[in-house]
Design a protein around this motif. Structure first.
Motif, PDB file in Angstrom:
ATOM      1  N   GLN A 127      -6.114  -3.498  -0.611  1.00 30.98           N
ATOM      2  CA  GLN A 127      -4.878  -3.957  -1.238  1.00 30.98           C
ATOM      3  C   GLN A 127      -3.812  -4.273  -0.192  1.00 30.98           C
ATOM      4  N   MET A 128      -3.731  -3.428   0.836  1.00 30.93           N
ATOM      5  CA  MET A 128      -2.730  -3.643   1.882  1.00 30.93           C
ATOM      6  C   MET A 128      -3.040  -4.894   2.709  1.00 30.93           C
ATOM      7  N   VAL A 129      -4.323  -5.106   3.002  1.00 34.38           N
ATOM      8  CA  VAL A 129      -4.700  -6.313   3.740  1.00 34.38           C
ATOM      9  C   VAL A 129      -4.379  -7.547   2.916  1.00 34.38           C
ATOM     10  N   ARG A 130      -4.741  -7.516   1.637  1.00 33.67           N
ATOM     11  CA  ARG A 130      -4.462  -8.653   0.758  1.00 33.67           C
ATOM     12  C   ARG A 130      -2.958  -8.943   0.690  1.00 33.67           C
ATOM     13  N   THR A 131      -2.162  -7.890   0.633  1.00 40.15           N
ATOM     14  CA  THR A 131      -0.705  -8.051   0.592  1.00 40.15           C
ATOM     15  C   THR A 131      -0.205  -8.765   1.838  1.00 40.15           C
ATOM     16  N   ALA A 132      -0.686  -8.322   3.007  1.00 39.13           N
ATOM     17  CA  ALA A 132      -0.273  -8.948   4.267  1.00 39.13           C
ATOM     18  C   ALA A 132      -0.703 -10.412   4.321  1.00 39.13           C
TER      19      ALA A 132
END
Length: 315
Positions: free
Chosen positions: A82-87
């Motif tokens: 989720q954090m990678v996708r957000t970035a």
């Protein structure tokens, strides 16, 4: 000696200097933007943030600089994807990831045209990262701060990793000045990653007490402790560390369920957050092995000027 250029994907910073992404809000927008403005690559430490908070920090950094900004996200956290996708959605320039290995992240980056860099500590893992699509690797030795993936020195693993891959190799672990940068470059690195030096910058937003611990540190104060993540961690000796070594650190009262694997011996997130906010005796003060050699707090632009001058003084 002149600093060479490094190309990671399509990115070519003015200097081959990457600021290490330090988690739990040590590397935030002001520091990241200052490094990018100085000609390096500024890297947000995303671990410990919620996705919306990461979005805010990326946008803040973008408002402060037109330079290159990245994000570092530990594979060990439960919401890694989720954090990678957000970035990626925020069109970050580059993604760094370590504390475990994800094969999927390279595909996600490729879909968005964003380079992904793996933090590795062996030639074998570097070769695997290149095979899956890493744009570069960070070769991180035991001298590094925070969580450690090896007990071998940077200058032991660097030639091994350089020989295994054709992609850029970024040296990391214990580099605090231009002389360390020059040594790494002479041994085959294409660039360097530095974290501890940038904590002692005007722009780093940690509490005054945190920086004072760095400034007062002696070589014997730098120790390796057990982390609930399942990796050793390098930190400064304090009351919290002494309790850990005595086995008297109490279990956390509540669990955020933030890590994929956790020993639950103590809450690493609370320990790091306490230190960042100035409660330095109630938390972990992560640092690199050579922190005790740094004796001043400077603006980021002056740190860069000094590093460049030191490199250029080396034949």
């Amino acid at each position: 000696m002149k600093l060479p250029q490094i190309k990671i994907g399509k990115l070519i910073p003015r200097f081959p200097i990457i600021q290490g992404g330090m988690a739990l809000r040590v590397s935030t927008a002001p520091l990241v933007a200052a490094v990018a403005e100085a000609g390096g690559i500024g890297v947000l430490g995303a671990t410990g943030m919620a996705p919306d908070e990461l979005r805010v920090e990326i946008r803040k950094a973008r408002d402060l600089t037109s330079g290159i900004i990245g994000v570092n996200i530990m594979f060990a956290i439960r919401n890694f994807a989720q954090m990678v996708r957000t970035a990626l959605e925020e069109k970050i320039d580059i993604v760094f990831t370590g504390a475990g290995f994800s094969r999927d992240v390279f595909g996600w980056g490729k879909e968005c045209g964003i380079p992904v860099v793996s933090i590795v500590s062996s030639g074998k893992l570097a070769a695997i990262a290149e095979k899956y699509g890493a744009a570069a690797v960070v070769a991180e030795g035991v001298e590094a701060g925070g969580h450690l993936g090896t007990n071998r020195s940077l200058f032991d693993i660097l030639p091994e990793i350089r020989a295994k891959v054709k992609i850029p190799v970024i040296a990391a672990g214990g580099i605090i000045d231009g002389f360390g940068v020059a040594k790494a470059l002479k041994m085959g690195a294409d660039g360097v990653q530095m974290a501890t030096r940038f904590v002692l910058s005007k722009e780093c937003a940690v509490a005054k007490a945190f920086k004072e611990m760095y400034l007062k540190a002696r070589a014997e104060d730098v120790v390796v402790v057990e982390s609930p993540v399942g990796l050793p961690g390098r930190a400064l000796r304090n009351e919290f560390v002494e309790k850990l070594q005595q086995g008297s650190q109490p279990n956390p009262e509540k669990c955020r369920n933030c890590l994929k694997v956790c020993s639950h011996k103590y809450c690493i997130m609370d320990a790091l957050e306490n230190s960042r906010t100035g409660q330095v005796d109630e938390g972990l003060v992560f640092c690199g092995q050579n922190v005790y050699q740094i004796k001043d707090i400077l603006p980021v632009k002056d740190i860069f000027k000094r590093i460049v001058a030191e490199v250029e003084s080396v034949e």
